[in-house]
Write a protein that holds these residues in place. Structure first.
Motif, short mmCIF file in Angstrom:
data_model
loop_
_atom_site.label_atom_id
_atom_site.label_comp_id
_atom_site.label_asym_id
_atom_site.label_seq_id
_atom_site.Cartn_x
_atom_site.Cartn_y
_atom_site.Cartn_z
N LEU A 91 0.19 2.63 3.64
CA LEU A 91 0.45 3.50 2.29
C LEU A 91 -1.41 2.41 2.05
O LEU A 91 -1.64 3.00 0.72
CB LEU A 91 1.33 2.25 1.26
N SER A 104 9.56 8.03 2.28
CA SER A 104 10.56 6.32 3.05
C SER A 104 11.33 6.51 3.41
O SER A 104 12.70 6.10 1.57
CB SER A 104 9.58 5.74 1.77
N ILE A 124 7.32 -1.67 -1.80
CA ILE A 124 6.59 -0.26 -1.37
C ILE A 124 5.82 0.85 -2.95
O ILE A 124 5.08 1.18 -2.32
CB ILE A 124 7.41 0.62 -1.03
N SER A 128 2.15 1.95 -3.22
CA SER A 128 2.40 3.03 -2.92
C SER A 128 1.08 3.64 -3.91
O SER A 128 1.15 4.00 -5.12
CB SER A 128 3.38 4.05 -2.48
#
Length: 292
Positions: A91, A104, A124, A128
């Motif tokens: 990412l 994801s 994440i 991201s």
């Protein structure tokens, strides 16, 4: 994120008979799905056999789809895995030019607790650069991301905008729709229960059958979103047998047989997947050629 309301399709990676990536066939498939009326495209999901693609092949697939799409539809890129820090690294280093969101998957094989799933997606979300569509598919991951965990993520991170819910459980989907923030999208990951989910308040689907029969399936979803129930169910039952068939002997072996029937690509899949047997191939071919 209204661009993700309606029908998204999880694009296959077509292969030539020598198992190399068939970029010309991929362009044909992209054009076929766009012309069929779908709302967005998902790149390098499970249906793309991404687990068997090299890094170089993945880049070829991405660039081929971006070129063929030519900015016509939003693109979603599959970025997930069961090594959290590897996902975070991708990412932070990948060029996401041309993409509108990532998809994801919940960590597979490790079988984390709900807290582990939350912490995975927390990392994440913090890393991201794009909005995130969660992906819950217990049949592949061996763990179920429960509604409470999804709602917690949706409330804690503004860039967690949606979930592709593929537990095959309409009650679980309804709990998500009931308890998630108002602007959070609950997207079906199960073609067969897409219409009931839409009618319950879902935002649409990320589909496999939708790339084989994009005109009919995307219209079904639009009719469902418009609450034209009878018309929508007429299309659902028109396609229902094909949905069963494409998953009967594994995905994407079934949908690739549809593409072969349509003359868009070979039906080649990479091991450990194998082609559907002759009986199923004939049934899929008959269905594809007789649908009207």
């Amino acid at each position: 994120m209204q661009m993700f309301v309606g029908t998204g399709v999880a694009l296959v990676t077509p292969f030539k008979k020598d198992f190399s990536v068939d970029t010309e066939a991929l362009k044909r498939i992209v054009n076929f799905t766009i012309e069929g009326g779908v709302e967005y495209l998902v790149v390098l999901g499970t249906t793309a056999e991404s687990a068997t693609l090299t890094k170089e092949e993945k880049e070829v697939v991405i660039e081929t789809i971006k070129t063929a799409n030519a900015g016509r539809l939003p693109l979603v890129l599959g970025v997930g895995g069961n090594n959290t820090m590897d996902v975070v690294d991708e990412l932070q280093t990948r060029d996401f030019t041309g993409f509108s969101a990532i998809l994801s998957v919940s960590p597979y094989y490790n079988k984390p607790t709900q807290e582990g799933i939350y912490q995975h997606f927390k990392k994440i979300a913090e890393a991201s650069p794009l909005p995130i569509i969660l992906y819950n598919v217990p049949g592949r991951t061996a763990s179920n991301m429960l509604p409470a965990t999804v709602v917690r993520l949706a409330k804690d991170f503004k860039n967690v905008i949606a979930i592709k819910e593929a537990a095959g459980d309409i009650v679980q989907a309804m709990k998500l729709i009931q308890h998630a923030p108002k602007d959070f999208l609950v997207i079906s990951g199960d073609d067969m229960i897409t219409l009931p989910m839409v009618l319950a308040g879902g935002a649409g689907v990320i589909s496999v059958i939708g790339e084989g029969f994009p005109k009919e399936f995307s219209e079904m979803v639009r009719l469902g979103l418009q609450r034209k129930v009878n018309e929508a169910y007429e299309l659902h039952y028109k396609l229902a047998d094909s949905i069963d068939m494409i998953f009967e002997q594994g995905n994407p072996a079934g949908i690739k047989e549809v593409f072969k029937s349509r003359g868009l690509s070979e039906n080649t899949v990479r091991l450990p997947l194998v082609n559907v047997d002759e009986n199923l191939a004939k049934r899929l071919d008959d269905f594809t050629k007789n649908i009207s």
